[in-house]
Design an enzyme around this catalytic site. Structure first.
Site, short mmCIF file in Angstrom:
data_model
loop_
_atom_site.label_atom_id
_atom_site.label_comp_id
_atom_site.label_asym_id
_atom_site.label_seq_id
_atom_site.Cartn_x
_atom_site.Cartn_y
_atom_site.Cartn_z
N TYR B 146 0.84 -1.20 0.00
CA TYR B 146 0.00 0.00 0.00
C TYR B 146 0.88 1.25 0.00
O TYR B 146 1.82 1.34 0.79
CB TYR B 146 -0.88 0.02 1.26
CG TYR B 146 -1.73 1.26 1.39
CD1 TYR B 146 -2.89 1.42 0.64
CD2 TYR B 146 -1.36 2.29 2.25
CE1 TYR B 146 -3.66 2.57 0.76
CE2 TYR B 146 -2.13 3.44 2.37
CZ TYR B 146 -3.28 3.57 1.62
OH TYR B 146 -4.04 4.71 1.72
N ASP B 248 9.12 4.14 0.47
CA ASP B 248 7.94 4.68 1.13
C ASP B 248 8.09 4.37 2.62
O ASP B 248 7.91 3.23 3.04
CB ASP B 248 6.68 4.04 0.56
CG ASP B 248 5.42 4.48 1.28
OD1 ASP B 248 5.52 5.17 2.32
OD2 ASP B 248 4.32 4.13 0.81
N LYS B 275 2.55 10.31 8.35
CA LYS B 275 2.12 9.74 9.64
C LYS B 275 2.80 10.40 10.86
O LYS B 275 2.50 11.55 11.15
CB LYS B 275 2.38 8.23 9.65
CG LYS B 275 1.68 7.51 8.48
CD LYS B 275 0.57 6.62 8.94
CE LYS B 275 0.02 5.79 7.79
NZ LYS B 275 -1.32 5.30 8.03
#
Lengths: 447, 447
Positions: B146, B248, B275
């Site tokens: 993801y 990522d 995040k």
């Protein structure tokens, strides 16, 4: 923050540090200016004080995103309160529900909402939703209009005479180098407010267009409204061709109480929102018809458009946004638009007195000056040569440095409710002084 | 917020209201659960109280984004202070500079930063930057991983046995219906941690790949780290083929003091962050080598990658993020990882005692349980059938409703520094009870 003595607290010193850690010393090209950007110490209402203690009047409002200026007490209070309760959870909050209720009640045109984190994400989600619903791969958008940084949405935003091609069939020009040909091929470009050419172009791709994307008052095209005839013509075309009418109201939602879309006799199927609806915090939203928005429903047997976002609908942005939009009621919209209209009128007077080839366009609480005698009616007419662009930068710098007035770098103002007649008078006086000073250069541009 | 009497303040009542205004009643699929999501009244540290007054321990931390739990006093104080000075301007702030300095000093691998508003935006900007720098159109990514909601980044995230194809050449499967074929054609899929197959696949597109995108501990693949050999092999391949290694680390930056990348002998060219670096506020960032990041420089004669964002680098997110990362120092990282390791060990004990076919994977302060006896080593091994998924949902619901424990819906925990041995004990006890209760169903899954 690094402890620094006050000698290090100059705009240049901060920028020197910034150049070591941020590409080009900035994280947003918007704030860049030569020889260096300026850094904010604090801001209240319509006044911003930089770290060297210089106070300026803010007519830019963070690129139109602050409808109540800076540090509005009601927003500060509500956010301060929410801070004590947390800012983000793997659970819901009543804040997102209450804000969605408010936006739907306010609009009268939206049936369902989904919140995201930025205007870019809102437009991306709108385009993806259109593709799911119609099962068509392409979108059509206006030459020159800005819709965030999603490849498909940004095509031809910066098209220029060297590459834009025939107005009957404008080229699709990527903004970013290396954009895949596949993305370029999936975007159809039309000339804004040009009904005949636009319909001709759309007809050539009648079976492939998921949505026609429109900003009803596109800042980068020239900040003039789409005509009702244009919007109606596109609406009718989309009805005939199983396509959607998708409005980008990230900037323009401020124009009327229920958005710029309230000015038209037809309604979009989907609307992207952002900027002012965050009350000064990162936000975006997709709003539209239930039947279409349903493709995002997590309760579906098949997830047609799985979609989430770590910070989407967080209670800080939705609380700040709700308070901001409650305060921006019908009366506030009306009085803000009236003040902006007054400012525009006073600047038009300044133009007349200085006798300079400058025109103004705009809608609601936004207007933009063009360094040309006749107001442009298309992107190609509004297009700035390098010479014009350089002069606008010089003029914007003059206002910023000599008149202590902050304007958007296209020479545009996006008003906030914290502005009063006093600031408007300062603005029109500054413009008059500027026009007189720049008159020789402005006249030279016309040749 | 609408004034309601307390009888209306049930989770079900809020959800009923939500269903009228939000598609499926949610703005993020993550928070959805049947028959309705739960709504937060307030949260402090590792405890969340819902609007019906039920307190739960939070092991999800808003999908791994809150490294210090909820309402950390130092973050609340810093943000409360910044609120008084404004939240967003068409000018810079020292906050963005100070935060970029901190991240660069901390990493030792980053040379330049650019802030954006979300992990989705960070990955999108990373992919676009890779295309500009290499002038190549395609990207390669791992099956199942993801990376946010940008079309190119989300391909094959939900690939299943019915469509994933031959492991030697996995199909590129779009996540969202109606994704244009052009986007599908521009994404190459490889099997995670499988060096030979991955290199074979990359070789078939050697001249076209702008970047190889890797999450070093991909949650959706199975939450196990990339091997050093795998990362090295891809790194070497990118050197030979003028391609970039793009990490990522939106989720995984928490794994070591300088990110999961510090575990490897080679460094990525570009890294996407998000995040935890927002301290509970919306953020994303792109970090990497100066030479590559330079394509974003607004001072260039030609703007190769024009890029801005209304809320990018806003002083609330960068201030909260700076304070959060300052507090998450080497000692804090170590002690958090140790606590998570302890929890993992205790849960492994619970698995042994209950004698259930459950395994655990993870890294640093994150771990995930799999309802299979042997820990999966690939996406295809970790893939959950509908039957498994339903059982996991049932188990997560049991923990949430009966044990008052909040976990991520994959059966994963993402720790925060506000957790202590007390909460870890509660967790392993609850797991033990759950495993015993679910034992017949867990064993049935194996047949």
């Amino acid at each position: 923050m690094n402890s620094q003595n006050s000698a290090d607290k100059t705009n240049k010193a901060i920028y020197d540090r910034a150049c070591n850690v941020l590409t080009g010393g900035v994280s947003r090209n918007t704030i860049f200016r030569k020889p260096h950007p300026y850094y904010v110490a604090s801001a209240k209402g319509s006044y911003i004080t930089d770290i060297e203690g210089v106070e300026r009047i803010d007519f830019a409002n963070n690129m139109a995103s602050l409808i109540h200026g800076h540090s509005h007490p009601a927003i500060v209070d509500a956010v301060t309160d929410q801070l004590q309760k947390g800012t983000a959870f793997t659970m819901g909050t009543e804040a997102e529900v209450a804000f969605a209720e408010l936006l739907i009640e306010r609009s009268g045109r939206f049936e369902k909402i989904r919140f995201v984190n930025s205007g870019t994400e809102a437009v991306m989600t709108m385009i993806k939703t259109s593709r799911v619903y119609t099962n068509k791969p392409k979108i059509a958008k206006a030459e020159g209009s800005y819709h965030g940084t999603y490849d498909y949405a940004e095509m031809s935003q910066t098209a220029n005479p060297g590459n834009w091609g025939d107005i009957d069939k404008p080229n699709t020009i990527p903004v970013v180098e290396g954009t895949p040909q596949g993305a370029i091929d999936d975007v159809i470009i039309f000339p804004y407010n040009d009904i005949e050419r636009t319909l001709n172009i759309l007809d050539q791709h009648a079976n492939e267009i998921a949505c026609v994307l429109i900003d009803p008052v596109p800042h980068r095209v020239g900040l003039f409204p789409a005509t009702n005839e244009f919007v109606e013509a596109i609406y009718n075309w989309t009805r005939k061709n199983n396509s959607l009418l998708a409005f980008d109201e990230v900037v323009t939602y401020r124009v009327n109480y229920a958005g710029a879309q309230a000015s038209y006799t037809v309604n979009p199927d989907l609307t992207a929102l952002g900027k002012i609806i965050g009350g000064g915090f990162p936000i975006g939203a997709l709003a539209g018809k239930s039947e279409i928005m349903e493709v995002l429903d997590p309760r579906g047997k098949i997830l047609r458009h799985p979609h989430s976002g770590t910070f989407s609908a967080n209670p800080i942005s939705t609380t700040a946004g709700r308070v901001a939009m409650e305060l921006f009621d019908e009366k506030a919209v009306l009085s803000l638009n009236t003040l902006a209209m007054k400012a525009r009128y006073q600047i038009e007077e300044s133009i007349k007195i200085a006798d300079v080839p400058v025109s103004i366009t705009g809608a609601g609480s936004m207007f933009r000056m063009h360094f040309q005698a006749n107001a442009p009616t298309s992107y190609r007419e509004a297009f700035q040569t390098k010479k014009t662009k350089d002069l606008i930068n010089e003029f914007i710098d003059y206002l910023f440095l000599k008149e202590n007035i902050i304007m958007i770098n296209t020479c545009a103002c996006m008003f906030a409710t914290t502005l009063t007649q006093k600031e408007v008078d300062r603005l029109s006086e500054a413009m008059l002084k500027g026009f007189k000073l720049f008159k020789p250069k402005l006249e030279q541009l016309s040749y």
